[in-house]
Design a protein around this motif. Structure first.
Motif, PDB file in Angstrom:
ATOM      1  N   UNK A 112      25.636  22.703 -26.302  1.00 17.51           N
ATOM      2  CA  UNK A 112      26.485  23.828 -25.892  1.00 17.51           C
ATOM      3  C   UNK A 112      27.677  23.985 -26.824  1.00 17.51           C
ATOM      4  N   UNK A 113      28.251  22.838 -27.281  1.00 21.34           N
ATOM      5  CA  UNK A 113      29.353  22.915 -28.253  1.00 21.34           C
ATOM      6  C   UNK A 113      28.858  23.498 -29.562  1.00 21.34           C
ATOM      7  N   UNK A 114      27.670  23.055 -29.983  1.00 20.29           N
ATOM      8  CA  UNK A 114      27.134  23.483 -31.274  1.00 20.29           C
ATOM      9  C   UNK A 114      26.813  24.978 -31.274  1.00 20.29           C
ATOM     10  N   UNK A 115      26.270  25.485 -30.144  1.00 23.90           N
ATOM     11  CA  UNK A 115      25.905  26.906 -30.063  1.00 23.90           C
ATOM     12  C   UNK A 115      27.083  27.778 -29.637  1.00 23.90           C
ATOM     13  N   UNK A 116      28.221  27.169 -29.283  1.00 19.01           N
ATOM     14  CA  UNK A 116      29.408  27.884 -28.819  1.00 19.01           C
ATOM     15  C   UNK A 116      29.092  28.824 -27.672  1.00 19.01           C
ATOM     16  N   UNK A 117      28.514  28.256 -26.613  1.00 16.52           N
ATOM     17  CA  UNK A 117      28.169  29.048 -25.450  1.00 16.52           C
ATOM     18  C   UNK A 117      28.593  28.312 -24.186  1.00 16.52           C
ATOM     19  N   UNK A 118      28.848  29.063 -23.105  1.00 16.65           N
ATOM     20  CA  UNK A 118      29.148  28.441 -21.815  1.00 16.65           C
ATOM     21  C   UNK A 118      27.964  28.541 -20.855  1.00 16.65           C
ATOM     22  N   UNK A 119      26.876  29.123 -21.320  1.00 18.42           N
ATOM     23  CA  UNK A 119      25.729  29.332 -20.432  1.00 18.42           C
ATOM     24  C   UNK A 119      25.039  28.033 -20.042  1.00 18.42           C
ATOM     25  N   UNK A 120      25.266  26.973 -20.838  1.00 21.48           N
ATOM     26  CA  UNK A 120      24.551  25.724 -20.576  1.00 21.48           C
ATOM     27  C   UNK A 120      25.284  24.822 -19.589  1.00 21.48           C
ATOM     28  N   UNK A 150      10.223  -3.554 -12.758  1.00 19.69           N
ATOM     29  CA  UNK A 150      10.474  -2.169 -12.352  1.00 19.69           C
ATOM     30  C   UNK A 150      11.956  -1.807 -12.285  1.00 19.69           C
ATOM     31  N   UNK A 151      12.861  -2.690 -11.826  1.00 23.69           N
ATOM     32  CA  UNK A 151      14.290  -2.330 -11.880  1.00 23.69           C
ATOM     33  C   UNK A 151      14.765  -1.997 -13.285  1.00 23.69           C
ATOM     34  N   UNK A 152      14.210  -2.683 -14.316  1.00 26.60           N
ATOM     35  CA  UNK A 152      14.548  -2.325 -15.694  1.00 26.60           C
ATOM     36  C   UNK A 152      14.210  -0.869 -15.973  1.00 26.60           C
ATOM     37  N   UNK A 153      13.016  -0.475 -15.545  1.00 35.20           N
ATOM     38  CA  UNK A 153      12.578   0.908 -15.779  1.00 35.20           C
ATOM     39  C   UNK A 153      13.486   1.885 -15.044  1.00 35.20           C
ATOM     40  N   UNK A 154      13.892   1.545 -13.810  1.00 34.29           N
ATOM     41  CA  UNK A 154      14.755   2.453 -13.035  1.00 34.29           C
ATOM     42  C   UNK A 154      16.082   2.665 -13.732  1.00 34.29           C
ATOM     43  N   UNK A 155      16.690   1.566 -14.202  1.00 33.75           N
ATOM     44  CA  UNK A 155      17.983   1.688 -14.881  1.00 33.75           C
ATOM     45  C   UNK A 155      17.830   2.479 -16.171  1.00 33.75           C
ATOM     46  N   UNK A 156      16.714   2.239 -16.905  1.00 34.97           N
ATOM     47  CA  UNK A 156      16.513   2.951 -18.165  1.00 34.97           C
ATOM     48  C   UNK A 156      16.321   4.446 -17.921  1.00 34.97           C
ATOM     49  N   UNK A 157      15.587   4.806 -16.857  1.00 36.36           N
ATOM     50  CA  UNK A 157      15.394   6.236 -16.559  1.00 36.36           C
ATOM     51  C   UNK A 157      16.723   6.893 -16.191  1.00 36.36           C
ATOM     52  N   UNK A 158      17.544   6.180 -15.427  1.00 37.44           N
ATOM     53  CA  UNK A 158      18.869   6.704 -15.063  1.00 37.44           C
ATOM     54  C   UNK A 158      19.689   6.972 -16.324  1.00 37.44           C
ATOM     55  N   UNK A 159      19.652   6.009 -17.263  1.00 38.88           N
ATOM     56  CA  UNK A 159      20.453   6.163 -18.473  1.00 38.88           C
ATOM     57  C   UNK A 159      19.911   7.269 -19.366  1.00 38.88           C
ATOM     58  N   UNK A 160      18.580   7.448 -19.376  1.00 42.30           N
ATOM     59  CA  UNK A 160      18.012   8.577 -20.132  1.00 42.30           C
ATOM     60  C   UNK A 160      18.570   9.897 -19.608  1.00 42.30           C
ATOM     61  N   UNK A 161      18.693  10.005 -18.266  1.00 35.79           N
ATOM     62  CA  UNK A 161      19.233  11.234 -17.694  1.00 35.79           C
ATOM     63  C   UNK A 161      20.667  11.481 -18.120  1.00 35.79           C
ATOM     64  N   UNK A 162      21.481  10.397 -18.142  1.00 30.27           N
ATOM     65  CA  UNK A 162      22.881  10.555 -18.560  1.00 30.27           C
ATOM     66  C   UNK A 162      22.943  11.010 -20.016  1.00 30.27           C
ATOM     67  N   UNK A 163      22.065  10.417 -20.856  1.00 29.80           N
ATOM     68  CA  UNK A 163      22.039  10.819 -22.265  1.00 29.80           C
ATOM     69  C   UNK A 163      21.597  12.271 -22.423  1.00 29.80           C
ATOM     70  N   UNK A 164      20.669  12.718 -21.554  1.00 30.88           N
ATOM     71  CA  UNK A 164      20.243  14.131 -21.605  1.00 30.88           C
ATOM     72  C   UNK A 164      21.401  15.060 -21.291  1.00 30.88           C
ATOM     73  N   UNK A 165      22.223  14.675 -20.281  1.00 31.23           N
ATOM     74  CA  UNK A 165      23.393  15.504 -19.957  1.00 31.23           C
ATOM     75  C   UNK A 165      24.317  15.609 -21.163  1.00 31.23           C
ATOM     76  N   UNK A 166      24.549  14.467 -21.847  1.00 33.79           N
ATOM     77  CA  UNK A 166      25.413  14.486 -23.029  1.00 33.79           C
ATOM     78  C   UNK A 166      24.817  15.361 -24.122  1.00 33.79           C
TER      79      UNK A 166
END
Lengths: 103, 141
Positions: free
Chosen positions: A62-70, A40-56
């Motif tokens: 936002x860069x691609x669409x040239x908007x600040x709304x995101x 289960x700790x593997x899954x927790x770390x992987x979920x955390x990293x998925x979230x960081x990748x989603x932020x990126x």
């Protein structure tokens, strides 16, 4: 001069598309770790990293669409990810998320 | 079993909970013309209250915030219903909204919209529903 600006624009677009592709591959590989992950700790770390990748990913879109709304969306994903990681870590450590009485 | 030490979580919660409350108010006020609104603002508020519950336990936070979250659901729904029906009485369609520009004392000229009052109902309903669900599951033994 306008030629330079145009080529810079297309370079930024190409680079962000390449980054989006690689981050998507990284999310897919992390999804494999979430599903298969031996402990289960593997899954927790992987979920955390998925979230960081989603932020990126949201930042790159936002860069691609040239908007600040995101910009708010990045902050929002970060905060919800923080709460989720704390809840998962506390569940793995203690087995209970909200204590009844914490002296 | 060694007693757990969650000093880091408790110390950061005192700071981060306030940031989350501020961000939720910003999202609530930014709605109806930018990303944000009642739903996500209420979600942020319940995230902040949930963080306090996780750090300090059920008993302590119930003493600090003696709010019956089940009561917030009918209050929010009543506000949403009254603000949406209000436009019928002045001869406008149901759920119609209007806005205007006003000079406020410190903030200067700002846009005020009646959609904000409807959002307040959504906000209270979301806070009530999400915290009722979470605390009901947490109390289950």
């Amino acid at each position: 001069m306008s030629d330079l600006v145009k080529s810079m624009d297309s370079a930024v677009e190409t680079v962000s598309i390449i980054c989006i592709v690689f981050i998507s591959i990284s999310i897919l590989m992390l999804l494999y770790r979430v599903i298969i992950g031996p402990t289960n700790p593997d899954r927790a770390v992987a979920l955390d990293t998925i979230g960081i990748n989603l932020m990126a990913l949201v930042g790159l879109i936002a860069i691609l669409l040239e908007t600040t709304r995101l910009n708010d969306v990045v902050l929002l994903i970060g905060i919800l990810l923080f709460i989720g990681t704390i809840a998962l870590a506390k569940f793995l450590e203690k087995g209970v998320i909200i204590d009844r009485d914490l002296d | 079993m060694i007693k757990e030490n969650d000093l880091i979580l408790r110390t950061t919660t005192t700071l981060i909970a306030f940031i989350l409350f501020g961000f939720s108010i910003y999202l609530f006020l930014a709605g109806h013309s930018a990303p944000g609104g009642g739903f996500i603002g209420g979600l942020m508020t319940s995230a902040a209250i949930l963080l306090m519950y996780m750090a300090y336990g059920l008993k302590a936070v119930s003493k600090i915030l003696p709010i019956n979250y089940q009561l917030l659901i009918p209050i929010g729904l009543t506000i949403a219903l009254l603000t949406s029906i209000g436009s019928v009485f002045i001869g406008e369609p149901f759920l119609n909204q209007t806005f205007g520009y006003f000079d406020l004392p410190i903030l200067g000229e700002k846009e005020l919209a009646t959609a904000l009052l409807f959002d307040l109902g959504v906000y209270l309903t979301v806070v009530g529903v999400s915290l009722t669900i979470i605390l009901t599951i947490a109390n289950d033994q």
